[in-house]
Design an enzyme around this catalytic site. Structure first.
Site, PDB file in Angstrom:
ATOM      1  N   GLU A  27       0.840  -1.205   0.000  1.00  0.00           N
ATOM      2  CA  GLU A  27       0.000   0.000   0.000  1.00  0.00           C
ATOM      3  C   GLU A  27       0.872   1.250   0.000  1.00  0.00           C
ATOM      4  O   GLU A  27       1.959   1.269   0.600  1.00  0.00           O
ATOM      5  CB  GLU A  27      -0.913   0.002   1.243  1.00  0.00           C
ATOM      6  N   ASN A  72      -6.883   1.705   2.403  1.00  0.00           N
ATOM      7  CA  ASN A  72      -7.603   2.975   2.478  1.00  0.00           C
ATOM      8  C   ASN A  72      -7.082   3.973   1.445  1.00  0.00           C
ATOM      9  O   ASN A  72      -7.822   4.829   0.959  1.00  0.00           O
ATOM     10  CB  ASN A  72      -7.490   3.572   3.886  1.00  0.00           C
ATOM     11  N   ASN A 172     -12.135  -0.783  -1.484  1.00  0.00           N
ATOM     12  CA  ASN A 172     -11.524  -1.308  -0.255  1.00  0.00           C
ATOM     13  C   ASN A 172     -12.375  -0.941   0.941  1.00  0.00           C
ATOM     14  O   ASN A 172     -12.757   0.232   1.102  1.00  0.00           O
ATOM     15  CB  ASN A 172     -10.128  -0.686  -0.065  1.00  0.00           C
ATOM     16  N   GLU A 173     -12.683  -1.923   1.778  1.00  0.00           N
ATOM     17  CA  GLU A 173     -13.373  -1.694   3.063  1.00  0.00           C
ATOM     18  C   GLU A 173     -14.488  -0.647   2.946  1.00  0.00           C
ATOM     19  O   GLU A 173     -14.574   0.287   3.762  1.00  0.00           O
ATOM     20  CB  GLU A 173     -12.371  -1.287   4.144  1.00  0.00           C
ATOM     21  N   TYR A 244      -7.561  -8.104  11.541  1.00  0.00           N
ATOM     22  CA  TYR A 244      -6.366  -7.759  12.316  1.00  0.00           C
ATOM     23  C   TYR A 244      -6.621  -8.199  13.742  1.00  0.00           C
ATOM     24  O   TYR A 244      -7.677  -7.900  14.295  1.00  0.00           O
ATOM     25  CB  TYR A 244      -6.095  -6.248  12.255  1.00  0.00           C
ATOM     26  N   GLU A 292      -6.662  -8.823   3.530  1.00  0.00           N
ATOM     27  CA  GLU A 292      -5.815  -8.173   4.544  1.00  0.00           C
ATOM     28  C   GLU A 292      -5.923  -8.987   5.820  1.00  0.00           C
ATOM     29  O   GLU A 292      -7.030  -9.250   6.295  1.00  0.00           O
ATOM     30  CB  GLU A 292      -6.271  -6.732   4.846  1.00  0.00           C
ATOM     31  N   GLN A 346       1.245  -5.827   5.822  1.00  0.00           N
ATOM     32  CA  GLN A 346       1.626  -5.543   4.457  1.00  0.00           C
ATOM     33  C   GLN A 346       2.975  -6.215   4.209  1.00  0.00           C
ATOM     34  O   GLN A 346       3.300  -7.132   4.963  1.00  0.00           O
ATOM     35  CB  GLN A 346       1.673  -4.033   4.251  1.00  0.00           C
TER      36      GLN A 346
HETATM   37  O1  AHR Z   1      -3.314  -2.204   6.245  1.00  0.00           O
HETATM   38  C1  AHR Z   1      -3.611  -0.976   6.846  1.00  0.00           C
HETATM   39  C2  AHR Z   1      -5.046  -0.537   6.617  1.00  0.00           C
HETATM   40  O2  AHR Z   1      -5.913  -1.371   7.350  1.00  0.00           O
HETATM   41  C3  AHR Z   1      -5.573  -0.638   5.212  1.00  0.00           C
HETATM   42  O3  AHR Z   1      -5.243   0.466   4.434  1.00  0.00           O
HETATM   43  C4  AHR Z   1      -7.052  -0.713   5.420  1.00  0.00           C
HETATM   44  O4  AHR Z   1      -7.708  -1.365   4.374  1.00  0.00           O
HETATM   45  C5  AHR Z   1      -7.188  -1.412   6.750  1.00  0.00           C
HETATM   46  O5  AHR Z   1      -8.118  -0.814   7.565  1.00  0.00           O
END
Ligand code: AHR
Length: 495
Positions: A27, A72, A172-173, A244, A292, A346
């Site tokens: 990213e 993002n 994305n999201e 996450y 992700e 990432q």
């Molecule tokens: O990976 C960091 C961020 O986490 C990404 O940009 C987003 O998609 C997620 O919320």
């Protein structure tokens, strides 16, 4: 600790392991691109400005697919800013991370990097502040033969042959209120449908990923997924999900049991996909794209304060994080029939297995686990049945002390096993009921005496993969003793 038996049978077949489960994510955030993969001023820079040391480390991870440019960031990104002569590309303000984006790295640089590292590119279109038509135009730029406006732009830039980018994310999201251009599910569904149709009209061969729930914590979880998938229906090939995880509670045993939550998230998302497929009376199944995932909670610095390549979310990874990364892979492999793509978030500097500091490079604890799994990714996933000790984790429920997954590759068997016990060695027997284990070929372990132990530039090898010799064969089965807080990858020959 009492004995654990991992029962396997070649007929307990989950499905072919899609190598794309071992993908990554690049990213425009912090120092992932700039000072990460791309740094023309670095002593390590190659003729195209890529850092040779970073590329060499990434090569070891053998990632088959890389998602780009966000995240993002993608929701405010206009791809045309990043093509054409570098000197005439605009410097812009990136609102996702409050940073300055020079656009010195754009589509062509990314695709060149993909060719160098044998990565399949996966591009995220901007469905936040961008239009469906802009997404369509990007497909034309990348994939169409010469003879129309955007394809000719590529040709003029020096790339006559189409890039054939096979995978595209529809934003994305988009369920998250933090996302630039976030809208309710109904509106995203309309945008995504319009983009999907036009993108496939330009290139019928591409595969599309629809934004599913980015977190189980949002009230729209599952409702969003059902709504958008029902509307966009047969135009998409994958549903995206993100995760996450953290150990904010400081409870290592519970943290290591997070595999239950990951298993559950996969099964819930698959249930929605199957539900919508049934409602549509369709033969087309949407598979899952876990685009992700990682451990992330120790460094939450996300404000770039108007700087170019600021230090953002440069998480340091320890031993327990490495075991959790192994747990993600075990979950993906146990669901290999459903999860087809997964991208660790990432790849460099930003919540990443690799860190740079000036000309130096550090391999974090999670790097070694990723490499250990990735080099054993070919074959068919087998469904392990585990008999042995278990424990009740504070929030994640009951888990076996040994977390496991297995891959059968013709006459080779790979068994992955994590001992979640914080203090006890675990005696483990591995049985493949209808085949004989004849030799132990190559076994590796990542372990240590402190769950918080991490690598640093001063002490870079505290956590690493080492050869593991504690396996013994008897009567066609393998016997081992796994140290506490360890994750092991064992490769056996079969008779
Ligand atoms: O990976 C960091 C961020 O986490 C990404 O940009 C987003 O998609 C997620 O919320």
């Amino acid at each position: 600790m009492k004995n654990t038996t991992i029962h396997l049978h070649t007929a307990f077949d989950i499905g072919e392991v899609d190598p794309r489960l071992f993908g990554g994510f690049l990213e425009h955030m912090g120092r992932c691109v700039y000072e990460g993969v791309f740094e023309p001023e670095s002593a390590h820079a190659d003729e195209d400005g890529f850092r040779r040391d970073v590329l060499a480390a990434l090569q070891r991870l053998a990632m088959p697919v890389i998602r780009y440019p966000g995240g993002n960031f993608a929701s405010g990104y206009h791809w045309m800013d990043g093509v054409g002569p570098r000197e005439s590309r605009p410097t812009v303000r990136d609102l996702a991370w409050q940073s300055i984006e020079t656009n010195h790295f754009g589509t062509e640089e990314f695709l060149l990097l993909c060719r160098k590292l044998d990565w399949t590119p996966m591009l995220s279109a901007n469905l936040g502040t961008g239009t469906p038509e802009e997404a369509r135009d990007w497909v034309e730029y990348c994939n169409a033969p010469a003879g129309s406006r955007y394809a000719d732009m590529r040709v003029e830039g020096g790339t006559p042959a189409p890039h054939a980018v096979p995978l595209w994310c529809l934003g994305n999201e988009m369920d998250g209120p933090w996302q630039l251009g976030h809208v309710p599910a109904e509106q995203y569904a309309i945008r995504a449908q319009q983009a999907a149709k036009m993108m496939k009209d330009v290139d019928r061969s591409i595969e599309l990923v629809l934004c599913g729930s980015s977190t189980v914590a949002l009230p729209s979880y599952m409702q969003w997924d059902r709504g958008v998938l029902e509307y966009v229906g047969g135009l998409v090939d994958y549903m995206s999900l993100h995760r996450y995880v953290d150990n904010r509670a400081g409870d290592t045993a519970d943290f290591l049991a997070v595999t239950n939550a990951v298993d559950r998230q996969i099964e819930e998302m698959d249930a929605v996909c199957r539900f919508v497929q049934a409602r549509r009376r369709s033969n087309k199944r949407a598979y899952l794209c876990f685009d992700e995932w990682n451990v992330w909670y120790k460094n939450m610095e996300m404000d770039g304060a108007g700087k170019h390549a600021p230090h953002l979310i440069e998480e340091l990874y320890n031993l327990e994080d490495a075991l959790v990364v192994a747990g993600f892979f075990n979950s993906f492999l146990r669901h290999a029939d459903v999860v087809k793509i997964a991208n660790i978030a990432q790849i460099v500097n930003v919540i990443a297995p690799i860190q740079t500091q000036g000309d130096q490079l550090l391999l974090q604890s999670i790097f070694h686990v990723f490499e250990m799994y990735s080099k054993r990714k070919r074959g068919r996933a087998l469904r392990p049945v585990v008999q042995g000790p278990s424990y009740e984790a504070a929030t994640n429920g009951r888990v076996h002390t040994i977390d496991t997954s297995a891959i059968l590759d013709h006459d080779t068997l790979h068994v992955f096993a994590t001992n979640r016990s914080l203090e006890a060695h675990a005696p483990v027997e591995i049985r493949l009921a209808d085949r004989t284990i004849t030799a132990s070929l190559d076994c590796e372990i990542v372990t240590g005496d402190d769950p918080k132990a991490e690598n640093s530039f001063e002490n870079p090898n505290r956590i690493r993969a080492e050869a593991f010799h504690d396996t013994r064969l008897a009567e066609g089965a393998a016997h081992t003793r796994l140290p506490p807080m360890s994750t092991t990858a064992m490769t056996f020959a079969l008779g």
